[in-house]
Design an enzyme around this catalytic site. Sequence first.
Site, PDB file in Angstrom:
ATOM      1  N   ASP A   1     -13.756   6.230 -35.563  1.00  0.00           N
ATOM      2  CA  ASP A   1     -14.803   4.719 -36.436  1.00  0.00           C
ATOM      3  C   ASP A   1     -16.178   4.830 -35.681  1.00  0.00           C
ATOM      4  O   ASP A   1     -15.788   4.451 -34.360  1.00  0.00           O
ATOM      5  CB  ASP A   1     -14.514   3.497 -36.280  1.00  0.00           C
TER       6      ASP A   1
ATOM      7  N   ASP B   1     -18.389   6.515 -42.100  1.00  0.00           N
ATOM      8  CA  ASP B   1     -18.014   6.450 -40.864  1.00  0.00           C
ATOM      9  C   ASP B   1     -16.691   6.613 -40.081  1.00  0.00           C
ATOM     10  O   ASP B   1     -16.635   6.297 -39.478  1.00  0.00           O
ATOM     11  CB  ASP B   1     -18.947   5.494 -39.821  1.00  0.00           C
ATOM     12  N   GLU B   2     -16.117   6.482 -40.586  1.00  0.00           N
ATOM     13  CA  GLU B   2     -14.475   5.877 -40.821  1.00  0.00           C
ATOM     14  C   GLU B   2     -14.150   6.931 -41.111  1.00  0.00           C
ATOM     15  O   GLU B   2     -13.771   7.373 -43.006  1.00  0.00           O
ATOM     16  CB  GLU B   2     -14.013   4.541 -41.045  1.00  0.00           C
TER      17      GLU B   2
END
Length: 469
Positions: free
Chosen positions: A11, A105-106
């Site tokens: 993350d 983003d994860e």
Amino acid sequence: MRSLPSIIHLDMDAFFAGVEQAAKPSLRGKPVIVGGLGGRGVVSTASYEARKFGVHSAMPMAQARRLCPNAAFLAGRFEAYRQVSDIVMGLLRELSPLVQPLSLDEAFVDLEAGPYGPALTEADHETGERLVLALAEDLRADIQRRTGLTGSVGAAGSKLMAKIASEQAKPDGLVLIEPGEERAVLGPMPVRALPGIGPATEQVLRRSGLNTVADLADAGEAELVQLLGRAHGAGVHQMSIGLDDRPVVADQDAKSVSVEDTFEVDLADRDRVLREVEVLAARCVRRLRAAGRSGRTVVLKVRRFDFSTLTRSETLRGPTDDETVITETARRLASQVDITGGVRLLGVGVSQLADYTQEDLFAQAVREEAAAEHEGEDGDEAEEEPDVPVLRRWLPGQDVRHAEYGPGWVQGSGVGRVTVRFETPWSEPGRVRTFAVDDPALEPSRPLPLREGEDWGGGEDTDEGDGEG
């Protein structure tokens, strides 16, 4: 459940704000807030410097301005976020072909499916854990080297626990949860720590005295099924005791993005229904943008007092992630629904998804049509001046290039002027200059790479960079 913590969850830390700080040397170490800058805008991401003032994601932008008035408030640059995300996801795929992105983003990664899988399988437990930790630390270092950004990594024997671990690792950390320690780690956590438990479910559980994950485990499956229904109740109980056998699935391609809320008291007031639709639309747009997507069809879901459920949809002329367009479409759909007797659930979604493009031409056309209609209300005088130029709109944070001064970004604009700071991701903090908003030497441009020498295919001015940016 695995005996080795070979599933990792990455993350990125305050991703949108982190990209802006990496791209703009003058903002490094300072509070940065990214989101909708209009009257109804909300915060997409706040840097950790801004979070110290109490600013957080999903907060109304007006409240964020009161809490942290000296922050840099920027509109999103989703082309830049997509480019950085591609670099990060590429690094993850070097570890394993089984990478499951959840947003820009994860992502989850199954290390056992990658080149280090045989070594992990053959190693004893202690050696295997050391290898997992080494791979995770190398990943974090590679991300820092390639992008200048930081990410938090969790490692565990399941997706549930890997995500819990990455939350514990924030910011810029690494946490490994030993298989067998799931219940000890989960027990003290609030029920909202489990995926799938939102505000409405939390309230149902709280009314029954179930406040922590340990309370859920102790309640047992039968009680949770009675409270939440068979599928949801059984799933929540499994998670509460740390059981999660969901595999990492590579490259899941969502067909739609949606959010919904169930209300404790049925809504019978149309104005209240429309306000809730606006809130849901804003949440849906945030999720859509986080996935780097746009969509053509807006869908409204309504569950009425008698549990009957209906959906209404409208297909737009082109894909969009514009909050104004999606909100107004959802409101229009909601205004056509009979709410006699009350509404117990509302949902807003977007389908027919497409990859995000920086220029939302459809949304731009909607705005231009609205402006044209407004001008038409002024009567014949407007018709006598058809050649009056339309001033370009400059958004805070937008990438620009000046014929003399080179690349920079918009700090702000108003009263016919636009202020630009001229700097690049690899330069020192740059100088600020002010121009007329229609200065022909100033043009929108595409984002520069975060590392000098890299090629994003957009460092120079192109026709694609024209428009609002």
